[in-house]
Every structure is written in structure tokens, then in C-alpha cells.
Motif scaffolding. Structure first.
Motif, PDB file in Angstrom:
ATOM      1  N   LEU B 378       0.800  -1.224   0.000  1.00  0.00           N
ATOM      2  CA  LEU B 378       0.000   0.000   0.000  1.00  0.00           C
ATOM      3  C   LEU B 378       0.834   1.277   0.000  1.00  0.00           C
ATOM      4  CD1 LEU B 378      -2.902  -0.932   2.441  1.00  0.00           C
ATOM      5  CD2 LEU B 378      -2.876  -1.001  -0.045  1.00  0.00           C
ATOM      6  N   ALA B 379       2.151   1.158  -0.224  1.00  0.00           N
ATOM      7  CA  ALA B 379       3.003   2.349  -0.168  1.00  0.00           C
ATOM      8  C   ALA B 379       2.452   3.468  -1.044  1.00  0.00           C
ATOM      9  CB  ALA B 379       4.426   1.987  -0.584  1.00  0.00           C
ATOM     10  N   GLY B 380       1.964   3.092  -2.221  1.00  0.00           N
ATOM     11  CA  GLY B 380       1.454   4.096  -3.135  1.00  0.00           C
ATOM     12  C   GLY B 380       0.239   4.824  -2.584  1.00  0.00           C
ATOM     13  N   VAL B 381      -0.616   4.064  -1.889  1.00  0.00           N
ATOM     14  CA  VAL B 381      -1.818   4.670  -1.301  1.00  0.00           C
ATOM     15  C   VAL B 381      -1.435   5.648  -0.201  1.00  0.00           C
ATOM     16  CG1 VAL B 381      -3.985   4.213  -0.111  1.00  0.00           C
ATOM     17  CG2 VAL B 381      -3.137   2.603  -1.832  1.00  0.00           C
ATOM     18  N   PHE B 382      -0.501   5.201   0.681  1.00  0.00           N
ATOM     19  CA  PHE B 382      -0.084   6.085   1.773  1.00  0.00           C
ATOM     20  C   PHE B 382       0.610   7.326   1.230  1.00  0.00           C
ATOM     21  CE2 PHE B 382      -0.154   2.097   4.438  1.00  0.00           C
ATOM     22  CZ  PHE B 382      -1.268   2.479   5.162  1.00  0.00           C
ATOM     23  N   ALA B 383       1.317   7.157   0.116  1.00  0.00           N
ATOM     24  CA  ALA B 383       2.003   8.305  -0.466  1.00  0.00           C
ATOM     25  C   ALA B 383       1.001   9.375  -0.912  1.00  0.00           C
ATOM     26  CB  ALA B 383       2.855   7.865  -1.652  1.00  0.00           C
ATOM     27  N   ARG B 384      -0.199   8.927  -1.326  1.00  0.00           N
ATOM     28  CA  ARG B 384      -1.257   9.879  -1.729  1.00  0.00           C
ATOM     29  C   ARG B 384      -1.628  10.819  -0.584  1.00  0.00           C
ATOM     30  NH1 ARG B 384      -2.131  11.253  -5.983  1.00  0.00           N
ATOM     31  NH2 ARG B 384      -0.740  10.122  -7.088  1.00  0.00           N
ATOM     32  N   VAL B 385      -1.515  10.282   0.659  1.00  0.00           N
ATOM     33  CA  VAL B 385      -1.887  11.077   1.828  1.00  0.00           C
ATOM     34  C   VAL B 385      -1.106  12.384   1.864  1.00  0.00           C
ATOM     35  CG1 VAL B 385      -1.823  11.116   4.353  1.00  0.00           C
ATOM     36  CG2 VAL B 385      -2.559   9.065   3.175  1.00  0.00           C
ATOM     37  N   LEU B 386       0.124  12.332   1.330  1.00  0.00           N
ATOM     38  CA  LEU B 386       0.965  13.521   1.333  1.00  0.00           C
ATOM     39  C   LEU B 386       0.353  14.658   0.543  1.00  0.00           C
ATOM     40  CD1 LEU B 386       4.509  12.042   0.817  1.00  0.00           C
ATOM     41  CD2 LEU B 386       3.557  13.033   2.867  1.00  0.00           C
ATOM     42  N   THR B 387      -0.530  14.317  -0.393  1.00  0.00           N
ATOM     43  CA  THR B 387      -1.079  15.377  -1.233  1.00  0.00           C
ATOM     44  C   THR B 387      -2.317  16.026  -0.618  1.00  0.00           C
ATOM     45  OG1 THR B 387      -2.377  13.755  -2.433  1.00  0.00           O
ATOM     46  CG2 THR B 387      -0.241  14.294  -3.350  1.00  0.00           C
ATOM     47  N   ILE B 388      -2.736  15.565   0.562  1.00  0.00           N
ATOM     48  CA  ILE B 388      -3.866  16.224   1.224  1.00  0.00           C
ATOM     49  C   ILE B 388      -3.467  17.661   1.540  1.00  0.00           C
ATOM     50  CG2 ILE B 388      -5.240  16.321   3.337  1.00  0.00           C
ATOM     51  CD1 ILE B 388      -5.244  13.359   3.435  1.00  0.00           C
ATOM     52  N   PRO B 389      -4.226  18.611   1.048  1.00  0.00           N
ATOM     53  CA  PRO B 389      -3.845  19.999   1.289  1.00  0.00           C
ATOM     54  C   PRO B 389      -4.093  20.395   2.753  1.00  0.00           C
ATOM     55  CG  PRO B 389      -5.893  19.904   0.059  1.00  0.00           C
ATOM     56  CD  PRO B 389      -5.418  18.502   0.199  1.00  0.00           C
ATOM     57  N   ARG B 390      -3.311  21.360   3.207  1.00  0.00           N
ATOM     58  CA  ARG B 390      -3.445  21.781   4.604  1.00  0.00           C
ATOM     59  C   ARG B 390      -4.805  22.388   4.907  1.00  0.00           C
ATOM     60  NH1 ARG B 390       1.579  21.519   7.207  1.00  0.00           N
ATOM     61  NH2 ARG B 390       3.107  21.071   5.616  1.00  0.00           N
ATOM     62  N   TRP B 391      -5.450  22.959   3.891  1.00  0.00           N
ATOM     63  CA  TRP B 391      -6.755  23.568   4.187  1.00  0.00           C
ATOM     64  C   TRP B 391      -7.820  22.516   4.457  1.00  0.00           C
ATOM     65  CZ3 TRP B 391     -10.036  22.242   0.252  1.00  0.00           C
ATOM     66  CH2 TRP B 391      -9.495  22.080  -1.021  1.00  0.00           C
ATOM     67  N   VAL B 392      -7.517  21.258   4.230  1.00  0.00           N
ATOM     68  CA  VAL B 392      -8.420  20.186   4.663  1.00  0.00           C
ATOM     69  C   VAL B 392      -7.928  19.599   5.990  1.00  0.00           C
ATOM     70  CG1 VAL B 392      -9.318  17.897   4.125  1.00  0.00           C
ATOM     71  CG2 VAL B 392      -9.064  19.585   2.313  1.00  0.00           C
ATOM     72  N   LEU B 393      -6.592  19.454   6.071  1.00  0.00           N
ATOM     73  CA  LEU B 393      -5.971  18.827   7.225  1.00  0.00           C
ATOM     74  C   LEU B 393      -6.210  19.612   8.518  1.00  0.00           C
ATOM     75  CD1 LEU B 393      -4.095  16.512   7.893  1.00  0.00           C
ATOM     76  CD2 LEU B 393      -2.155  17.981   7.369  1.00  0.00           C
ATOM     77  N   VAL B 394      -5.959  20.920   8.454  1.00  0.00           N
ATOM     78  CA  VAL B 394      -6.016  21.722   9.675  1.00  0.00           C
ATOM     79  C   VAL B 394      -7.421  21.762  10.287  1.00  0.00           C
ATOM     80  CG1 VAL B 394      -5.788  24.077  10.537  1.00  0.00           C
ATOM     81  CG2 VAL B 394      -3.969  23.066   9.188  1.00  0.00           C
ATOM     82  N   PRO B 395      -8.470  22.050   9.492  1.00  0.00           N
ATOM     83  CA  PRO B 395      -9.799  22.017  10.109  1.00  0.00           C
ATOM     84  C   PRO B 395     -10.127  20.637  10.678  1.00  0.00           C
ATOM     85  CG  PRO B 395      -9.909  22.957   7.908  1.00  0.00           C
ATOM     86  CD  PRO B 395      -8.524  22.458   8.090  1.00  0.00           C
ATOM     87  N   GLY B 396      -9.647  19.584  10.011  1.00  0.00           N
ATOM     88  CA  GLY B 396      -9.886  18.233  10.522  1.00  0.00           C
ATOM     89  C   GLY B 396      -9.276  18.039  11.900  1.00  0.00           C
ATOM     90  N   ILE B 397      -8.031  18.497  12.061  1.00  0.00           N
ATOM     91  CA  ILE B 397      -7.375  18.384  13.366  1.00  0.00           C
ATOM     92  C   ILE B 397      -8.144  19.198  14.401  1.00  0.00           C
ATOM     93  CG2 ILE B 397      -5.260  18.894  14.651  1.00  0.00           C
ATOM     94  CD1 ILE B 397      -3.709  18.464  12.090  1.00  0.00           C
ATOM     95  N   ALA B 398      -8.586  20.404  13.992  1.00  0.00           N
ATOM     96  CA  ALA B 398      -9.316  21.259  14.934  1.00  0.00           C
ATOM     97  C   ALA B 398     -10.579  20.564  15.423  1.00  0.00           C
ATOM     98  CB  ALA B 398      -9.664  22.592  14.272  1.00  0.00           C
ATOM     99  N   ILE B 399     -11.330  19.950  14.505  1.00  0.00           N
ATOM    100  CA  ILE B 399     -12.564  19.269  14.909  1.00  0.00           C
ATOM    101  C   ILE B 399     -12.243  18.122  15.859  1.00  0.00           C
ATOM    102  CG2 ILE B 399     -14.399  17.738  14.086  1.00  0.00           C
ATOM    103  CD1 ILE B 399     -14.903  19.492  11.822  1.00  0.00           C
ATOM    104  N   LEU B 400     -11.241  17.308  15.524  1.00  0.00           N
ATOM    105  CA  LEU B 400     -10.883  16.182  16.388  1.00  0.00           C
ATOM    106  C   LEU B 400     -10.462  16.668  17.775  1.00  0.00           C
ATOM    107  CD1 LEU B 400      -8.930  13.829  13.976  1.00  0.00           C
ATOM    108  CD2 LEU B 400     -11.010  13.278  15.224  1.00  0.00           C
TER     109      LEU B 400
END
Lengths: 149, 500
Positions: B378-400
Motif C-alpha cells: 500500500l506504499a502508493g496509497v499512503f504516499a497519496r496522503v501527502l497530497t492532502i492539502p493543509r486547508w483540509v488537514l487543519v480544520p480536521g485536526i481542529a474538529i478532532l
């Protein structure tokens, strides 16, 4: 400039140490068989902190670069968003406040309005159902929703 | 002697616990792959989840430990593909990992690092199985005075080894201990530093502290990279997906040596994955860099730090499980998590709560295999995670973060406190502090004071008890030597060369 920050920190920390020590001395301790009591440990910490702070003032270390004006503004915006999120969390309910907070954070972190609103809507609704239904967490639905339910 | 392990496998092989080990490995790898989120942030953000699920102590620990080891795996993604280490432990991975990716060998590099991580972790888990019960037997003899001396040693070792600035590491630890003193004093009932706020009477809550310090400060810190282009401008192509058997075999001694180094360094309190990776890399460079190709994409240069940092993660469980002294910031978080279940890890845990100690160790074996099985294909799948933009990541962390704190306390005071601690954490990081000592101080401070006071009530106030026994005297001397030697040695050497 970077030297000054650590010196200032040292002075602030000495102030903190003094405050900790004074507060510890003012504790009223009821009689107990504990020969140390609740004062000694914080007092010891205050002394260590003061000594370390003096070393820091004499030999300041390195800092990260501090944010400039533009970044500072964004930082305040993020903090304001989080504060408003907290203030309204129980009043307006999870979905509405999360929609607002996520949209705002997305915007600050560089998304366009459309993308930010879409992220906000999706994240608020999906996570609400995920948390409440799949994980059984009770989240505030908000005063405005309750009459509707 | 290995009863605990057999019992442990009974616990770890229950369907629930296997499921949790797989879930944890998956979540951990995902979180570890996210840019900027290392194991400690991953656990901080996901920890409330473990409580929400209402898991028993051993299951919660299995989940959290799987997240920890998974995040150590995930950390290599951004190091190799983007040259951005996900956390301090992955810094050395960038040195040869990224050059390999640039040569078009990203796929084999990811494969090799997964295998090295597996080998390193396996060596360390076997070490943990053999070594922990022995250490626990010795540690049963420890009284409060010995524990106090041990904690002094732990703080000394941490100041010297962790972070680049020993003074700041020490200040961070003291600040952490001070935060831990807030609240009611358990033996006298006196309120300390509560400022008449009822919310503070029980002290600063662990979950609030962890989430504030790591998740909130991370959000603030990420702002600086908001406009920087991350994975968005395209990941390097993975190339052929599998690493060849020949390449793996060529690195077998490298992995073995580095795994051993990582394990030993992981045991020492306060020295985590970053030190282990650095020592393993420099050792390997000295031993096997014949054509000076380290740093330009040498497979061995990648295998060494990867084996070592995963080995040190498993090694850091040794002091945590046997002595109740965490070996790294991340195990400090796990220790705090156990304390929420009213379990104080320590020498008695192997005899009194074998399902927790044994179950955890057994689940590490299982988790490690799961991780290899997930990471190779699954290395390729996990590598995709790197392309998640911060404008999605940060609000997600805030909600959690908000939901995590709110569901445990159902009040807003905890959320405000979390935000304040987040700002505090941000300032500390900006001032060049590392947060691991702060959290170690916060977790250990209370235990340290308790042991000190217990020792002194036994002796009736006589300080001599603190260094009366051979064990405690030895620990005091070791702590003193650790603090003085790094400062003294260069001066002595200088004096010698001047004479010569």
C-alpha cells in the motif's frame, strides 16, 4: 534580536519562579505526618527554574524565526476562529459552529471560498454523523435545532 | 518466565484486539504520513477516540501502541518523497532516502525502509521480551528513594540527550513538572496554584494538556507552511514498486546492527528515535561507506536510520513497562494514558496486570507483521496522503481536538484551557524548546514528588535516605556524571592537547 528573545524569556521565567515560590510559601498547611508537606517541592522547582533562567540570560540559545506582520495577522485570525468556535460550540451546536470554523480555517490556510465552504459543509455534517452515530459521542446539537427535532 | 507472553498472546489474539492492532497500524501509518504530524501528535489527536470506544485498559494500550509504531512507519513517506521529515526521528531518513527517490527509485526506497523498519522493530521487540521481565525483577526491590533517584537520572539523561539545547530541555522539564503540581495535593488536601478556579482543583487534565500542547500548537505552526507548496507540485514517480531481494540481503547486517543500536538507545530514558537514527547512521557510514556514497542515495544509509528509529520505539517501552519511566515523549503520553485507567506502570505490572504488560508486548509482534503487510503493497496509497492539502488537514485536526476534549469533559472551560496550553506550546516551540521534555516532566513530576515525600516520611525527614542504598547512590552518581561529563570532557581533552 534573537539573543534578546531568550534574555527576555529568562527574565520572565525568573518572575515565574518568584511567583511560584511566593505562592508556595503562602500555602496554609494543616498538621500532617508528612514531614515534607506540599510546599517544599514547588519551592525546589522554583529554585531550579531560577538558576536555569540565569544561565539562559547569560548564554542565550537560538530561536525559530518569529512571524512577520502578515503571518502574525493570520495567527490571530486562527486563534480568533478557534475562540469563537469554543464560545458558540454549545450555543449554536456542533454542525453550525463546525461549518463556520472549518470554512474560516480553510480560507486562512489558502483555500478558495468555494472550496472552503464545501470543505466546511462536508466536514461538519459527515463528522457529526460519524461521531454521534458510529462512535456514540453526544455532541451539542444547539438550541436552534432542539425545537425542530 | 515467559508465562506473561503466553498470557499476552491470549489477550492480543482476541478478535477485538487484533482488530484494534490493525486499525491502529492503519491510522498510525496514515497520521504518520501526514506532513508535519509525527507519532506524538498522532497519538495526542487519536487518544480521545480510545476512551470514547470504552475499551478496557489493555485494548486501549494495544490501539495506542499500534498507532505509535504505525506512525514511525508513516514518518518515512514525507522524508523519502518530499525531503521533509515528518518528525525528529525521521530526519536521518531524508539523507539517503530522498536522493534515492530523485534517482527514480522511490518505490524500492519505500519498500526497503518498510523491511528495515520491520527488522529493526522485530529485534527490539525480542529484546523487550527478554529484557523487560528481568529488569522488572530488579525493579521490584526499588523503594521510593530509588524511584526518586531514578527519576533524577531520567531527567539528567534527557537534558543531555534530547534536543539541541540542554538548558532549554531542562527548563521545559521543570515547566512540565510545575504544570503537574496544579490542583489538590493528594496527601494533605491543600490546593496548589488553582487561583480559586474550581476547574483547576483536579489539576490540569492529561487529555487537555496533550491535545493543547501538540494538536493546537501544531495548527498554529502549520500556518507558516500554509503557502508553501507541499506535495501538490507532484510526487516523484515511485518507479518499480518492489525492492529486490538482492538489495534487501545486501543490507542485512546494516539492519541487524542498527536495530540493536536503536533498541539500546531506546531503553535510555529521554533518548528517542532522533538520537537512535543519528547514531545508527553515523556508525553505518563509518563501517560500510567504502565508496563515499552515503548521502547520495545509498541503500544502507536508508536502512540504518529506518531500522534504528523503529527499534528505539519498541525499546522505549522497556523503561515504561518495567520502571514506569517513559523512554520517550511518546511513551510518556502512553504512560499518562495508562494512568487514566488507574494503572501505574512499574515493576509490579508484570505480576499484577500481566494482561496489560504481556498483551502489549504480544500485540507489538502482531502489529509489526500487520505493518509490514500493509506497507509493502500500500506504499502508493499512503504516499497519496501527502497530497492532502493543509486547508483540509487543519480544520480536521481542529474538529478532532474540540470533540476529543469536549466529549471527555462536556464543558467549555476544558476547551479554553486547551487553547491556552496550545498558545503556550506554540511559544515554547518558537523559542527553540522541544515539547517532549515538557510532557515527560508533566507526567513524571507527580510521581517524583510522591516518591520523594514517601521516602522522607519513612526516614522521618532525614534526607540521607535518598542516597542510602547502593542502587540509589549509583543512580545519583550516574546522573551527576551525565550532567557534568559533556561539559567537562572537551575541556579536559583541550587541556591535554595543549600540553602535548
Amino acid at each position: 534580536m534573537k539573543l534578546a528573545a531568550d534574555r527576555l524569556l529568562g527574565i520572565v521565567l525568573i518572575g515565574l519562579a518568584a511567583f511560584v515560590a511566593v505562592q508556595a510559601m503562602q500555602l496554609e498547611v494543616p498538621f500532617s505526618y508528612d514531614p515534607v508537606g506540599p510546599r517544599a517541592f514547588p519551592l525546589g522547582l522554583a529554585i531550579i527554574l531560577a538558576v536555569l533562567s540565569c544561565v539562559l540570560i547569560v548564554k542565550p540559545g537560538s530561536n525559530e524565526t518569529w512571524p512577520g506582520r502578515q503571518l502574525g495577522m493570520k495567527l490571530l485570525l486562527v486563534l480568533a476562529t478557534l475562540l469563537v468556535y469554543a464560545l458558540l460550540f454549545t450555543k449554536l451546536g456542533f454542525i453550525i459552529t463546525s461549518l463556520l470554523a472549518v470554512t474560516s480555517l480553510s480560507r486562512i490556510f489558502g483555500a478558495s471560498w468555494g472550496k472552503a465552504l464545501l470543505t466546511g459543509g462536508l466536514m461538519a455534517v459527515v463528522s457529526y454523523f460519524l461521531f454521534t452515530h458510529a462512535l456514540g459521542i453526544s455532541l451539542p446539537s444547539g438550541y436552534w435545532v432542539e425545537p425542530l427535532l | 518466565m515467559f508465562d506473561f507472553l503466553i498470557h499476552g498472546f491470549d489477550v492480543a489474539l482476541s478478535p477485538l484486539n487484533i482488530g484494534l492492532a490493525v486499525l491502529g497500524a492503519l491510522l498510525g501509518t496514515l497520521f504518520g504520513s501526514l506532513p508535519g504530524i509525527g507519532p506524538i501528535n498522532g497519538i495526542a489527536i487519536l487518544m480521545p477516540l480510545a476512551y470514547t470506544l470504552g475499551l478496557p485498559a489493555e485494548s486501549a494500550l494495544i490501539l495506542l501502541a499500534a498507532i505509535y509504531t504505525g506512525a514511525e512507519y508513516g514518518g518515512r513517506m514525507s522524508s523519502i518523497l518530499l525531503n521533509v521529515p515528518g518528525d525528529a526521528g525521521a530526519v536521518m531518513t531524508t539523507l539517503d532516502g530522498h536522493p534515492l527517490a530523485k534517482k527514480g527509485l522511490a518505490g524500492p526506497a519505500l519498500g526497503l525502509s518498510a523491511i528495515s523498519s520491520f527488522v529493526g522493530a522485530t529485534i527490539a521487540i525480542i529484546g523487550l521480551t527478554l529484557f523487560a521481565p528481568l529488569l522488572a525483577e530488579v525493579a521490584v526491590m526499588f523503594g521510593p528513594a530509588e524511584f526518586f533517584a531514578l527519576m533524577v537520572f531520567a531527567f539528567a539523561s534527557m537534558s543531555v540527550m534530547m534536543g539541541k539545547d540542554p538548558i532549554k530541555t531542562a527548563i521545559g522539564a521543570v515547566l512540565g513538572v510545575l504544570i503537574g503540581t496544579v490542583g489538590v495535593d493528594s496527601s494533605t488536601g491543600v490546593l496548589r496554584y488553582t487561583f480559586d478556579l474550581p476547574e483547576l482543583y483536579d489539576g490540569i487534565d492529561f487529555v487537555v494538556m496533550i491535545i493543547g500542547l501538540f494538536a493546537i500548537s501544531e495548527i498554529l505552526l502549520m500556518l507558516e507552511h500554509a503557502n508553501r507548496k507541499d506535495g501538490n507540485d507532484g510526487l516523484p514517480p515511485l518507479g518499480r514498486v518492489f525492492v529486490s531481494l538482492k538489495e534487501v540481503v545486501a543490507c542485512k547486517w546494516t539492519m541487524g546492527r542498527s536495530g540493536l543500536i536503536g533498541f539500546i538507545i531506546g531503553i535510555l530514558p529521554g533518548t528517542g528515535a532522533s538520537v537512535a537514527g543519528a547514531v545508527a547512521y553515523t556508525t553505518e557510514k563509518r563501517l560500510s561507506d567504502k565508496d563515499n556514497s552515503f548521502g547520495t542515495g545509498n541503500m544502507r544509509g536508508l536502512a540504518a536510520p529506518e531500522a534504528a528509529n523503529n527499534a528505539s520505539a519498541a525499546g522505549s517501552f522497556v523503561p515504561m513497562l518495567t520502571l514506569g519511566i517513559p523512554g520517550s515523549g511518546t511513551t510518556a503520553v502512553l504512560l499518562g494514558a495508562l494512568m487514566l485507567y488507574n494503572i501505574t506502570p512499574g515493576p509490579m505490572m508484570f505480576s499484577e496486570r500481566p494482561e496489560v504488560a504481556g498483551g502489549l508486548i504480544a500485540s507489538l509482534y502482531i502489529g509489526n507483521i500487520v505493518l509490514l503487510a500493509l506497507n509493502l503493497p500500500l506504499a502508493g496509497v499512503f504516499a497519496r496522503v501527502l497530497t492532502i492539502p493543509r486547508w483540509v488537514l487543519v480544520p480536521g485536526i481542529a474538529i478532532l481536538a474540540f470533540v476529543g476534549v469536549f466529549q471527555l469533559h462536556s464543558n467549555l472551560a476544558a476547551i479554553y484551557l486547551m487553547l491556552i496550553i496550545g498558545i503556550f506550546g506554540y511559544l515554547l516551540r518558537k523559542l527553540g524548546f522541544s515539547l517532549a521534555p515538557v510532557i515527560l516532566g508533566y507526567v513524571l513530576g507527580g510521581l517524583m514528588e510522591q516518591n520523594l515525600r514517601r521516602a522522607l516520611s519513612i526516614s522521618g525527614g532525614d534526607l540521607g535516605i535518598l542516597w542510602q542504598s547502593g542502587i540509589s547512590l549509583g543512580l545519583w552518581i550516574a546522573a551527576f556524571a551525565l550532567l557534568v561529563l559533556p561539559w567537562l570532557l572537551p575541556k579536559l581533552l583541550q587541556a591535554k592537547t595543549r600540553k602535548a
